[in-house]
Write a protein that holds these residues in place. Structure first.
Motif, PDB file in Angstrom:
ATOM      1  N   GLN A  82     -10.300  21.205  60.193  1.00 35.42           N
ATOM      2  CA  GLN A  82      -9.129  21.734  59.510  1.00 35.42           C
ATOM      3  C   GLN A  82      -9.108  21.428  58.017  1.00 35.42           C
ATOM      4  O   GLN A  82      -8.631  22.226  57.226  1.00 35.42           O
ATOM      5  CB  GLN A  82      -7.843  21.177  60.135  1.00 35.42           C
ATOM      6  CG  GLN A  82      -7.552  21.687  61.522  1.00 35.42           C
ATOM      7  CD  GLN A  82      -8.389  20.998  62.596  1.00 35.42           C
ATOM      8  OE1 GLN A  82      -8.797  19.847  62.426  1.00 35.42           O
ATOM      9  NE2 GLN A  82      -8.667  21.712  63.673  1.00 35.42           N
ATOM     10  N   THR A  83      -9.595  20.263  57.618  1.00 34.54           N
ATOM     11  CA  THR A  83      -9.475  19.868  56.216  1.00 34.54           C
ATOM     12  C   THR A  83     -10.482  18.781  55.875  1.00 34.54           C
ATOM     13  O   THR A  83     -11.159  18.241  56.745  1.00 34.54           O
ATOM     14  CB  THR A  83      -8.039  19.365  55.918  1.00 34.54           C
ATOM     15  OG1 THR A  83      -7.890  19.189  54.514  1.00 34.54           O
ATOM     16  CG2 THR A  83      -7.750  18.061  56.638  1.00 34.54           C
ATOM     17  N   ASN A  84     -10.564  18.479  54.605  1.00 30.19           N
ATOM     18  CA  ASN A  84     -11.331  17.333  54.104  1.00 30.19           C
ATOM     19  C   ASN A  84     -10.305  16.283  53.685  1.00 30.19           C
ATOM     20  O   ASN A  84      -9.423  16.568  52.884  1.00 30.19           O
ATOM     21  CB  ASN A  84     -12.187  17.721  52.906  1.00 30.19           C
ATOM     22  CG  ASN A  84     -13.180  18.807  53.245  1.00 30.19           C
ATOM     23  OD1 ASN A  84     -13.909  18.704  54.211  1.00 30.19           O
ATOM     24  ND2 ASN A  84     -13.200  19.870  52.455  1.00 30.19           N
ATOM     25  N   ILE A  85     -10.411  15.089  54.241  1.00 29.21           N
ATOM     26  CA  ILE A  85      -9.428  14.044  53.963  1.00 29.21           C
ATOM     27  C   ILE A  85     -10.041  13.017  53.019  1.00 29.21           C
ATOM     28  O   ILE A  85     -11.093  12.455  53.306  1.00 29.21           O
ATOM     29  CB  ILE A  85      -8.982  13.345  55.258  1.00 29.21           C
ATOM     30  CG1 ILE A  85      -8.412  14.383  56.239  1.00 29.21           C
ATOM     31  CG2 ILE A  85      -7.949  12.268  54.956  1.00 29.21           C
ATOM     32  CD1 ILE A  85      -8.183  13.834  57.634  1.00 29.21           C
ATOM     33  N   PHE A  86      -9.387  12.798  51.883  1.00 29.78           N
ATOM     34  CA  PHE A  86      -9.800  11.761  50.935  1.00 29.78           C
ATOM     35  C   PHE A  86      -8.931  10.542  51.204  1.00 29.78           C
ATOM     36  O   PHE A  86      -7.731  10.548  50.941  1.00 29.78           O
ATOM     37  CB  PHE A  86      -9.619  12.238  49.493  1.00 29.78           C
ATOM     38  CG  PHE A  86     -10.124  11.254  48.468  1.00 29.78           C
ATOM     39  CD1 PHE A  86     -11.440  11.288  48.054  1.00 29.78           C
ATOM     40  CD2 PHE A  86      -9.291  10.287  47.924  1.00 29.78           C
ATOM     41  CE1 PHE A  86     -11.921  10.390  47.105  1.00 29.78           C
ATOM     42  CE2 PHE A  86      -9.756   9.384  46.980  1.00 29.78           C
ATOM     43  CZ  PHE A  86     -11.079   9.434  46.578  1.00 29.78           C
ATOM     44  N   PHE A  87      -9.543   9.486  51.774  1.00 36.93           N
ATOM     45  CA  PHE A  87      -8.840   8.237  52.040  1.00 36.93           C
ATOM     46  C   PHE A  87      -8.933   7.363  50.798  1.00 36.93           C
ATOM     47  O   PHE A  87     -10.010   6.890  50.435  1.00 36.93           O
ATOM     48  CB  PHE A  87      -9.460   7.508  53.230  1.00 36.93           C
ATOM     49  CG  PHE A  87      -9.184   8.153  54.547  1.00 36.93           C
ATOM     50  CD1 PHE A  87      -7.976   7.930  55.195  1.00 36.93           C
ATOM     51  CD2 PHE A  87     -10.115   8.975  55.149  1.00 36.93           C
ATOM     52  CE1 PHE A  87      -7.711   8.517  56.423  1.00 36.93           C
ATOM     53  CE2 PHE A  87      -9.865   9.568  56.369  1.00 36.93           C
ATOM     54  CZ  PHE A  87      -8.651   9.349  57.005  1.00 36.93           C
ATOM     55  N   ILE A  88      -7.804   7.156  50.146  1.00 39.68           N
ATOM     56  CA  ILE A  88      -7.770   6.347  48.920  1.00 39.68           C
ATOM     57  C   ILE A  88      -7.868   4.884  49.302  1.00 39.68           C
ATOM     58  O   ILE A  88      -7.025   4.353  50.017  1.00 39.68           O
ATOM     59  CB  ILE A  88      -6.470   6.585  48.132  1.00 39.68           C
ATOM     60  CG1 ILE A  88      -6.297   8.062  47.795  1.00 39.68           C
ATOM     61  CG2 ILE A  88      -6.465   5.728  46.868  1.00 39.68           C
ATOM     62  CD1 ILE A  88      -4.930   8.399  47.268  1.00 39.68           C
ATOM     63  N   GLU A  89      -8.917   4.227  48.815  1.00 38.79           N
ATOM     64  CA  GLU A  89      -9.089   2.794  49.063  1.00 38.79           C
ATOM     65  C   GLU A  89      -8.628   1.950  47.891  1.00 38.79           C
ATOM     66  O   GLU A  89      -8.172   0.830  48.071  1.00 38.79           O
ATOM     67  CB  GLU A  89     -10.567   2.497  49.345  1.00 38.79           C
ATOM     68  CG  GLU A  89     -11.059   3.101  50.613  1.00 38.79           C
ATOM     69  CD  GLU A  89     -12.523   2.796  50.876  1.00 38.79           C
ATOM     70  OE1 GLU A  89     -13.114   1.971  50.147  1.00 38.79           O
ATOM     71  OE2 GLU A  89     -13.081   3.380  51.807  1.00 38.79           O
ATOM     72  N   ASP A  90      -8.779   2.490  46.694  1.00 41.12           N
ATOM     73  CA  ASP A  90      -8.444   1.712  45.508  1.00 41.12           C
ATOM     74  C   ASP A  90      -8.135   2.660  44.363  1.00 41.12           C
ATOM     75  O   ASP A  90      -8.485   3.841  44.402  1.00 41.12           O
ATOM     76  CB  ASP A  90      -9.623   0.800  45.133  1.00 41.12           C
ATOM     77  CG  ASP A  90      -9.191  -0.436  44.353  1.00 41.12           C
ATOM     78  OD1 ASP A  90      -8.015  -0.511  43.921  1.00 41.12           O
ATOM     79  OD2 ASP A  90     -10.023  -1.338  44.175  1.00 41.12           O
TER      80      ASP A  90
END
Length: 179
Positions: free
Chosen positions: A116-124
């Motif tokens: 469904q999508t590309n998820i950018f997981f913000i770590e910092d």
């Protein structure tokens, strides 16, 4: 040129001049050297003893696809540049948000690609509203991530990436769970 990235086609920036100029800007303005960013993995249990005496945070990783997202303005246009740290590739991606989202914010994280999508997981977050966070603690930076998320508009049609801030726990707490 566009290349497929998960379920979207992202605009790849192949001009070495543009790539070099963006890297120089990040280095000169914020002391960020894109080519040298990496993560540290613990290699043995002895290293855990160090974390018992210091405050560090940890989160589970989903992939080894590490990226830097640079949200800025080019003239009056809001632009987002995505650096693939594994390949050195630079993309221009679409995002929707208030003007505060594009005030020279630099995010570090990983991308999980789904149907469904590309998820950018913000770590910092390395830069928040044009201010380097080089000498700040993680609690302050995490609060800046939360503040920045208030300016992001989740729009599955327009956005090439879905932004999510990763949940972190104190390393000491994780150690206690596993012991």
């Amino acid at each position: 040129m566009q290349i497929q990235f998960g379920n979207r086609y992202l605009e790849i920036i192949s001009s070495s001049e543009i790539i070099t100029n963006i890297k120089k800007y990040l280095n000169n303005s914020y002391r960020i050297i894109i080519d040298r960013l990496n993560t540290v993995q613990l290699s043995n249990n002895d290293e855990l003893d160090f974390f018992k005496d210091h405050v560090y945070y940890a989160s589970y990783g989903f992939t080894n696809k590490r990226f830097v997202l640079f949200l800025t303005q080019n003239g009056n246009d809001n632009v987002a540049y995505l650096f693939n740290l594994n390949s050195g590739t630079l993309f221009q991606v679409s995002f929707s948000g208030s003007s505060q989202l594009f005030k020279n914010n630099v995010l570090y994280g990983e991308i999980l690609t789904t149907k469904q999508t590309n998820i950018f997981f913000i770590e910092d977050i390395m830069v928040y509203q044009n201010k380097s966070l080089y000498n700040t603690n993680y609690n302050e930076r995490y609060q800046n991530i939360q503040d920045l998320m208030n300016h992001y508009y989740d729009n599955p049609i327009f956005n090439d990436l879905h932004l999510v801030s990763k949940e972190f726990v104190r390393m000491e707490k994780l150690i206690n769970i596993f012991e």
